[in-house]
Write an enzyme that holds these catalytic residues in place. Structure first.
Site, mmCIF file in Angstrom:
data_model
loop_
_atom_site.group_PDB
_atom_site.id
_atom_site.type_symbol
_atom_site.label_atom_id
_atom_site.label_comp_id
_atom_site.label_asym_id
_atom_site.label_seq_id
_atom_site.Cartn_x
_atom_site.Cartn_y
_atom_site.Cartn_z
ATOM 1 N N HIS A 1 -36.420 -12.570 -44.724
ATOM 2 C CA HIS A 1 -37.742 -12.826 -45.320
ATOM 3 C C HIS A 1 -38.729 -11.983 -44.522
ATOM 4 O O HIS A 1 -39.313 -12.442 -43.551
ATOM 5 C CB HIS A 1 -38.104 -14.314 -45.233
ATOM 6 C CG HIS A 1 -39.405 -14.650 -45.891
ATOM 7 N ND1 HIS A 1 -40.340 -15.496 -45.323
ATOM 8 C CD2 HIS A 1 -39.937 -14.242 -47.072
ATOM 9 C CE1 HIS A 1 -41.390 -15.597 -46.116
ATOM 10 N NE2 HIS A 1 -41.158 -14.845 -47.186
ATOM 11 N N HIS B 1 -38.424 -24.559 -48.123
ATOM 12 C CA HIS B 1 -38.763 -23.235 -48.651
ATOM 13 C C HIS B 1 -38.425 -22.194 -47.581
ATOM 14 O O HIS B 1 -38.733 -22.385 -46.414
ATOM 15 C CB HIS B 1 -40.267 -23.228 -48.978
ATOM 16 C CG HIS B 1 -40.815 -21.876 -49.314
ATOM 17 N ND1 HIS B 1 -41.813 -21.275 -48.592
ATOM 18 C CD2 HIS B 1 -40.511 -21.021 -50.318
ATOM 19 C CE1 HIS B 1 -42.114 -20.108 -49.133
ATOM 20 N NE2 HIS B 1 -41.325 -19.926 -50.177
#
Length: 288
Positions: A80, A3
């Site tokens: 991110h 992830h």
């Protein structure tokens, strides 16, 4: 699968990503580097680079791409919350592994795009062509893709692209062929209920399917564990329950397909998922 696969590379010196809310932007503008160091503890979900992940057995990569504000070079980055490595460098790192291991296959899932115009997508598509060329498998029906088929065609890369651009490029698989339902919870019990329900509802044919064994911190969780970070506050504590769920799964059309996690080196996540494949062989033995 991993992830936020690229998040090992998150750079504390980088600007805040364009997708972050104003509160985060303000927090960083006031506290600067200190704020970014704390952010990295919650945003970096992996401690291994791409090469190490591949060597450990990861074959699915969750990728989020962003432009950088006021960047004269119009470079593309993984992102991110903060910016990470340049996309070109990451793709080349994966390609080096594939060149050394011609029977290995990877799934690259480009599922979030930030600040990207049409020409940025064109640049990324060209980058994929230049890096992987004929290694990329054109989009076909998911259930037709066997390792035997890929080996015969010498394909090693399946690229999933969650944007209408995918419809115009033969080697981009549409995003809906790689659904990844997200539980968005800090509670391991709720996560497991969600994962179980998602598998029950998944389409039996025509697409791949991701089970995200991932807990998502709320703002209050971050505030409480601000100095310790995601791994210590959430992932390590929930690991036994999450691994118990993984161990009890069955692969196949009505079971799990791809399983992703944070900090994939923790526990025996990778070896446990790989072992699930052997249940498929046993199932075949039962029917013959």
């Amino acid at each position: 699968g991993s992830h936020d696969s690229f998040s090992f590379y998150i750079d504390e010196a980088s600007p805040v990503g364009p997708e972050q809310p104003e509160t985060v932007q303000n927090f960083v503008s006031v506290f600067g580097t200190v704020a970014k160091k704390l952010m990295r503890k919650w945003l970096a979900t992996q401690t291994m680079n791409f090469t190490s992940q591949l060597g450990a057995g990861i074959r699915y990569f969750d990728l989020r791409i962003s432009t950088k504000p006021r960047d004269p070079d119009n470079e593309l980055y993984f992102a991110h919350g903060l910016f990470s490595a340049k996309v070109k460098e990451g793709l080349e790192e994966i390609n080096a592994f594939l060149a050394d291991h011609p029977k290995e296959v990877v799934f690259l899932d480009f599922n979030h795009f930030y600040g990207m115009q049409k020409y940025h997508h064109e640049k990324l598509v060209q980058m994929l062509k230049d890096t992987y060329g004929n290694k990329m498998c054109p989009a076909i029906f998911a259930h037709e893709v066997s390792l035997q088929y890929l080996w015969e065609k010498e394909h090693q890369v399946l690229v999933f692209y969650h944007s209408p651009v995918a419809l115009e490029v033969p080697f981009l698989w549409p995003g809906q062929m790689m659904p990844a339902p997200w539980a968005n919870t800090t509670d391991p019990e709720k996560l497991i209920q969600f994962l179980q329900a998602s598998i029950t509802e998944r389409r039996k044919k025509g697409s791949f399917f991701i089970s995200q064994v991932v807990l998502t911190p709320k703002a209050s969780t971050v505030v409480k564990g601000v100095a310790s970070g995601l791994r210590e506050t959430i992932t390590e504590r929930a690991l036994p329950a999450m691994m118990q769920w993984v161990r009890t799964q069955k692969p196949g059309e009505s079971g799990v397909n791809i399983i992703t996690a944070d900090f994939v080196e923790l526990g025996d996540f990778i070896s446990t998922v790989i072992k699930l494949n052997y249940a498929l062989d046993e199932g075949e033995d039962d029917t013959t």
